[in-house]
Design a protein around this motif. Structure first.
Motif, PDB file in Angstrom:
ATOM      1  N   MET A   1       0.834  -1.196   0.000  1.00 17.45           N
ATOM      2  CA  MET A   1       0.000   0.000   0.000  1.00 17.45           C
ATOM      3  C   MET A   1       0.871   1.249   0.000  1.00 17.45           C
ATOM      4  O   MET A   1       0.619   2.201  -0.762  1.00 17.45           O
ATOM      5  CB  MET A   1      -0.918   0.004   1.227  1.00 17.45           C
ATOM      6  CG  MET A   1      -1.820   1.234   1.359  1.00 17.45           C
ATOM      7  SD  MET A   1      -1.049   2.643   2.222  1.00 17.45           S
ATOM      8  CE  MET A   1      -0.963   2.009   3.896  1.00 17.45           C
ATOM      9  N   GLN A   2       1.910   1.273   0.824  1.00 14.64           N
ATOM     10  CA  GLN A   2       2.813   2.426   0.859  1.00 14.64           C
ATOM     11  C   GLN A   2       3.441   2.682  -0.513  1.00 14.64           C
ATOM     12  O   GLN A   2       3.493   3.818  -0.984  1.00 14.64           O
ATOM     13  CB  GLN A   2       3.921   2.182   1.880  1.00 14.64           C
ATOM     14  CG  GLN A   2       3.484   2.251   3.335  1.00 14.64           C
ATOM     15  CD  GLN A   2       4.684   2.106   4.258  1.00 14.64           C
ATOM     16  OE1 GLN A   2       5.472   1.175   4.129  1.00 14.64           O
ATOM     17  NE2 GLN A   2       4.847   3.050   5.164  1.00 14.64           N
ATOM     18  N   THR A   3       3.911   1.624  -1.140  1.00 13.04           N
ATOM     19  CA  THR A   3       4.567   1.752  -2.438  1.00 13.04           C
ATOM     20  C   THR A   3       3.599   2.271  -3.492  1.00 13.04           C
ATOM     21  O   THR A   3       3.941   3.147  -4.306  1.00 13.04           O
ATOM     22  CB  THR A   3       5.148   0.394  -2.870  1.00 13.04           C
ATOM     23  OG1 THR A   3       6.088  -0.056  -1.892  1.00 13.04           O
ATOM     24  CG2 THR A   3       5.844   0.505  -4.215  1.00 13.04           C
ATOM     25  N   TYR A   4       2.386   1.747  -3.483  1.00 15.38           N
ATOM     26  CA  TYR A   4       1.375   2.146  -4.463  1.00 15.38           C
ATOM     27  C   TYR A   4       1.034   3.628  -4.330  1.00 15.38           C
ATOM     28  O   TYR A   4       1.007   4.374  -5.322  1.00 15.38           O
ATOM     29  CB  TYR A   4       0.134   1.282  -4.266  1.00 15.38           C
ATOM     30  CG  TYR A   4      -1.009   1.569  -5.211  1.00 15.38           C
ATOM     31  CD1 TYR A   4      -0.876   1.338  -6.574  1.00 15.38           C
ATOM     32  CD2 TYR A   4      -2.234   2.041  -4.736  1.00 15.38           C
ATOM     33  CE1 TYR A   4      -1.934   1.577  -7.445  1.00 15.38           C
ATOM     34  CE2 TYR A   4      -3.289   2.281  -5.594  1.00 15.38           C
ATOM     35  CZ  TYR A   4      -3.133   2.050  -6.950  1.00 15.38           C
ATOM     36  OH  TYR A   4      -4.176   2.289  -7.808  1.00 15.38           O
TER      37      TYR A   4
ATOM     38  N   SER B   1       2.121  10.093  -5.443  1.00 14.85           N
ATOM     39  CA  SER B   1       2.237  11.375  -4.752  1.00 14.85           C
ATOM     40  C   SER B   1       3.629  11.526  -4.152  1.00 14.85           C
ATOM     41  O   SER B   1       4.039  10.711  -3.316  1.00 14.85           O
ATOM     42  CB  SER B   1       1.178  11.459  -3.634  1.00 14.85           C
ATOM     43  OG  SER B   1       1.462  12.492  -2.740  1.00 14.85           O
ATOM     44  N   SER B   2       4.323  12.564  -4.539  1.00 15.57           N
ATOM     45  CA  SER B   2       5.642  12.815  -3.960  1.00 15.57           C
ATOM     46  C   SER B   2       5.542  13.164  -2.478  1.00 15.57           C
ATOM     47  O   SER B   2       6.434  12.838  -1.696  1.00 15.57           O
ATOM     48  CB  SER B   2       6.338  13.944  -4.720  1.00 15.57           C
ATOM     49  OG  SER B   2       5.561  15.133  -4.693  1.00 15.57           O
ATOM     50  N   ALA B   3       4.436  13.823  -2.087  1.00 19.33           N
ATOM     51  CA  ALA B   3       4.252  14.157  -0.675  1.00 19.33           C
ATOM     52  C   ALA B   3       4.075  12.892   0.155  1.00 19.33           C
ATOM     53  O   ALA B   3       4.648  12.769   1.252  1.00 19.33           O
ATOM     54  CB  ALA B   3       3.044  15.081  -0.504  1.00 19.33           C
ATOM     55  N   PHE B   4       3.301  11.933  -0.366  1.00 15.22           N
ATOM     56  CA  PHE B   4       3.132  10.678   0.364  1.00 15.22           C
ATOM     57  C   PHE B   4       4.443   9.896   0.374  1.00 15.22           C
ATOM     58  O   PHE B   4       4.782   9.248   1.366  1.00 15.22           O
ATOM     59  CB  PHE B   4       2.010   9.834  -0.246  1.00 15.22           C
ATOM     60  CG  PHE B   4       1.595   8.670   0.606  1.00 15.22           C
ATOM     61  CD1 PHE B   4       0.654   8.838   1.606  1.00 15.22           C
ATOM     62  CD2 PHE B   4       2.157   7.405   0.434  1.00 15.22           C
ATOM     63  CE1 PHE B   4       0.272   7.773   2.415  1.00 15.22           C
ATOM     64  CE2 PHE B   4       1.778   6.348   1.226  1.00 15.22           C
ATOM     65  CZ  PHE B   4       0.838   6.527   2.222  1.00 15.22           C
ATOM     66  N   GLU B   5       5.190   9.957  -0.723  1.00  6.64           N
ATOM     67  CA  GLU B   5       6.476   9.280  -0.796  1.00  6.64           C
ATOM     68  C   GLU B   5       7.408   9.787   0.305  1.00  6.64           C
ATOM     69  O   GLU B   5       8.113   9.005   0.953  1.00  6.64           O
ATOM     70  CB  GLU B   5       7.102   9.503  -2.164  1.00  6.64           C
ATOM     71  CG  GLU B   5       8.419   8.770  -2.374  1.00  6.64           C
ATOM     72  CD  GLU B   5       8.995   9.010  -3.752  1.00  6.64           C
ATOM     73  OE1 GLU B   5       9.799   8.174  -4.220  1.00  6.64           O
ATOM     74  OE2 GLU B   5       8.643  10.029  -4.382  1.00  6.64           O
TER      75      GLU B   5
ATOM     76  N   VAL C   1       6.310   8.334   3.636  1.00  2.00           N
ATOM     77  CA  VAL C   1       6.704   6.935   3.758  1.00  2.00           C
ATOM     78  C   VAL C   1       8.180   6.821   4.103  1.00  2.00           C
ATOM     79  O   VAL C   1       8.574   6.039   4.980  1.00  2.00           O
ATOM     80  CB  VAL C   1       6.398   6.175   2.452  1.00  2.00           C
ATOM     81  CG1 VAL C   1       7.034   4.783   2.474  1.00  2.00           C
ATOM     82  CG2 VAL C   1       4.896   6.059   2.260  1.00  2.00           C
ATOM     83  N   ALA C   2       9.004   7.610   3.423  1.00  4.25           N
ATOM     84  CA  ALA C   2      10.441   7.565   3.693  1.00  4.25           C
ATOM     85  C   ALA C   2      10.743   7.944   5.137  1.00  4.25           C
ATOM     86  O   ALA C   2      11.588   7.325   5.792  1.00  4.25           O
ATOM     87  CB  ALA C   2      11.171   8.498   2.734  1.00  4.25           C
ATOM     88  N   LYS C   3      10.051   8.939   5.650  1.00  4.84           N
ATOM     89  CA  LYS C   3      10.265   9.372   7.036  1.00  4.84           C
ATOM     90  C   LYS C   3       9.846   8.290   8.023  1.00  4.84           C
ATOM     91  O   LYS C   3      10.582   7.986   8.979  1.00  4.84           O
ATOM     92  CB  LYS C   3       9.487  10.664   7.302  1.00  4.84           C
ATOM     93  CG  LYS C   3       9.695  11.218   8.698  1.00  4.84           C
ATOM     94  CD  LYS C   3       8.929  12.527   8.882  1.00  4.84           C
ATOM     95  CE  LYS C   3       9.120  13.079  10.286  1.00  4.84           C
ATOM     96  NZ  LYS C   3       8.363  14.368  10.469  1.00  4.84           N
ATOM     97  N   SER C   4       8.679   7.686   7.800  1.00  3.97           N
ATOM     98  CA  SER C   4       8.196   6.660   8.736  1.00  3.97           C
ATOM     99  C   SER C   4       9.048   5.404   8.668  1.00  3.97           C
ATOM    100  O   SER C   4       9.321   4.770   9.689  1.00  3.97           O
ATOM    101  CB  SER C   4       6.736   6.317   8.443  1.00  3.97           C
ATOM    102  OG  SER C   4       6.598   5.673   7.193  1.00  3.97           O
ATOM    103  N   ASN C   5       9.514   5.043   7.472  1.00  2.00           N
ATOM    104  CA  ASN C   5      10.317   3.835   7.332  1.00  2.00           C
ATOM    105  C   ASN C   5      11.730   4.008   7.863  1.00  2.00           C
ATOM    106  O   ASN C   5      12.452   3.021   8.053  1.00  2.00           O
ATOM    107  CB  ASN C   5      10.365   3.399   5.858  1.00  2.00           C
ATOM    108  CG  ASN C   5       9.040   2.809   5.398  1.00  2.00           C
ATOM    109  OD1 ASN C   5       8.195   2.437   6.202  1.00  2.00           O
ATOM    110  ND2 ASN C   5       8.851   2.732   4.089  1.00  2.00           N
ATOM    111  N   ALA C   6      12.137   5.249   8.085  1.00  2.00           N
ATOM    112  CA  ALA C   6      13.464   5.501   8.656  1.00  2.00           C
ATOM    113  C   ALA C   6      13.502   5.266  10.162  1.00  2.00           C
ATOM    114  O   ALA C   6      14.584   5.190  10.755  1.00  2.00           O
ATOM    115  CB  ALA C   6      13.896   6.926   8.346  1.00  2.00           C
ATOM    116  N   GLN C   7      12.330   5.139  10.771  1.00  2.00           N
ATOM    117  CA  GLN C   7      12.266   4.889  12.198  1.00  2.00           C
ATOM    118  C   GLN C   7      12.616   3.435  12.505  1.00  2.00           C
ATOM    119  O   GLN C   7      12.379   2.552  11.678  1.00  2.00           O
ATOM    120  CB  GLN C   7      10.861   5.204  12.736  1.00  2.00           C
ATOM    121  CG  GLN C   7      10.400   6.629  12.457  1.00  2.00           C
ATOM    122  CD  GLN C   7      11.293   7.665  13.082  1.00  2.00           C
ATOM    123  OE1 GLN C   7      11.706   7.541  14.238  1.00  2.00           O
ATOM    124  NE2 GLN C   7      11.610   8.696  12.312  1.00  2.00           N
TER     125      GLN C   7
END
Length: 345
Positions: A257-260, A265-269, A272-278
């Protein structure tokens, strides 16, 4: 604490839309059968992220398919609507459901700008439109004439809006909040809110920010407690009978879902990058035994309800239906018996 399901069903393939819409209806009916208090609906357009697209129309269908469970919007992308049209729709659904509506309002997503393009709405005008529309909603439901002079809409109709709301004076309205500033603004008015929080600790910070702003505005402890008890927090979980299945089978659906959405959306991307860095997973994932204490801590904050998104990405309906049943069997009884801490503490 009240519990609800957040129906946010994705459909990437248009040929599957009808099937996924049917599955969303069945999940709402299952939520009522399992004793849930509410079903909440999202709103997204054009991209398959929310298959039923139009929450008022879908809410009307659910009003006919259910008999007890409350039906909430989380949220209507308010700035995309004509105010009188949505006022009529909400009032009709309030009648069809016999007063079971929870009207969650938000200005609209700043992540999916294609929605504004499609509806020919300037996203920079979204907040102003939102504020004006909410004012018109309240006026139209409580006044005997439709009169308004504003920035975006002007009308003078010597008749009242019909049908009149079933709920008097009107259905419950909750605002969506996504920052400490928006939380504080609603708290100063003593208004219940809809918020999102990935963890109980995050929800506790939001509730404390609400209480602090409400106290500084001079609200009584009883009024603060009542407003928080009428508020809801939304969460996404990946729930399975075992931790192993949740992480190895369920979590990949969430990642898909995150990838899709990131591809749209670059804003959603960036989110996702911020949350996955945790270091921790970006979503609560595991068995009921692994996540029950987090939900107990959430209940202790005093917030009145939690709505849970069980289905993410291309997750099969059977997986999310089982998750809902596991939650109601193993987690809901625990959080419904928790005594929340009062505002005076």
């Amino acid at each position: 604490m009240r519990v609800g399901v957040f129906l946010f069903h994705e459909s990437r393939n248009p040929s599957a839309d009808a099937q996924v819409i049917d599955e969303a209806v069945r999940e709402a009916k299952l939520a009522e059968e399992e004793g849930m208090d509410a079903v909440f609906l999202a709103e997204h357009h054009f991209d398959g992220n929310c298959v039923y697209v139009d929450p008022p129309t879908f809410a009307a269908a659910l009003a006919m398919a259910t008999s007890r469970i409350k039906i909430g919007f989380a949220v209507l992308q308010t700035s995309l609507y004509h105010p009188l049209r949505i006022a009529e729709q909400i009032s009709l659904i309030d009648n069809l459901s016999k007063g079971r509506l929870i009207v969650g309002l938000g200005r609209g997503s700043m992540v999916n700008l294609h929605e504004y393009s499609g509806y020919q709405i300037d996203p920079d005008s979204a907040q102003d439109r939102f504020e004006e529309i909410e004012q018109i909603l309240l006026q139209s439901w409580t006044s005997e004439e439709l009169k308004h002079q504003g920035k975006y809409w002007n009308f003078d109709v010597p008749m009242m809006l019909r049908p009149r709301p079933y709920t008097k004076p009107h259905p419950q309205i909750l605002r969506s909040v996504a920052s400490e500033g928006s939380i504080s603004a609603q708290a100063r008015q003593g208004r219940p809110v809809l918020m999102a929080a990935a963890t109980a600790a995050g929800a506790a910070r939001n509730v404390e920010a609400y209480r602090k702003a409400a106290r500084e505005a001079g609200l009584s402890f009883d009024r603060i407690d009542h407003a928080i008890a009428e508020s809801w927090v939304s969460r996404t979980v990946v729930l399975a009978p075992t931790d192993e299945e949740a992480h190895e089978v369920g979590l990949p659906y969430f990642r898909q879902m995150q990838t899709y959405r990131a591809a749209q959306s670059s804003a959603f991307e960036a989110m996702v990058a911020k949350s996955n860095a945790q270091p921790a997973p970006p979503v609560l994932c595991g068995s009921p035994e692994s996540m029950v204490e987090d939900f107990v801590e959430l209940a202790r904050t005093g917030i009145g309800g939690v709505s849970i998104r069980f289905r993410t990405g291309p997750m099969p309906a059977e997986f999310s239906r089982r998750a809902l049943q596991l939650f109601m069997r193993d987690i809901a009884p625990r959080i419904r018996e928790v005594a929340p801490a009062p505002a005076a503490s």
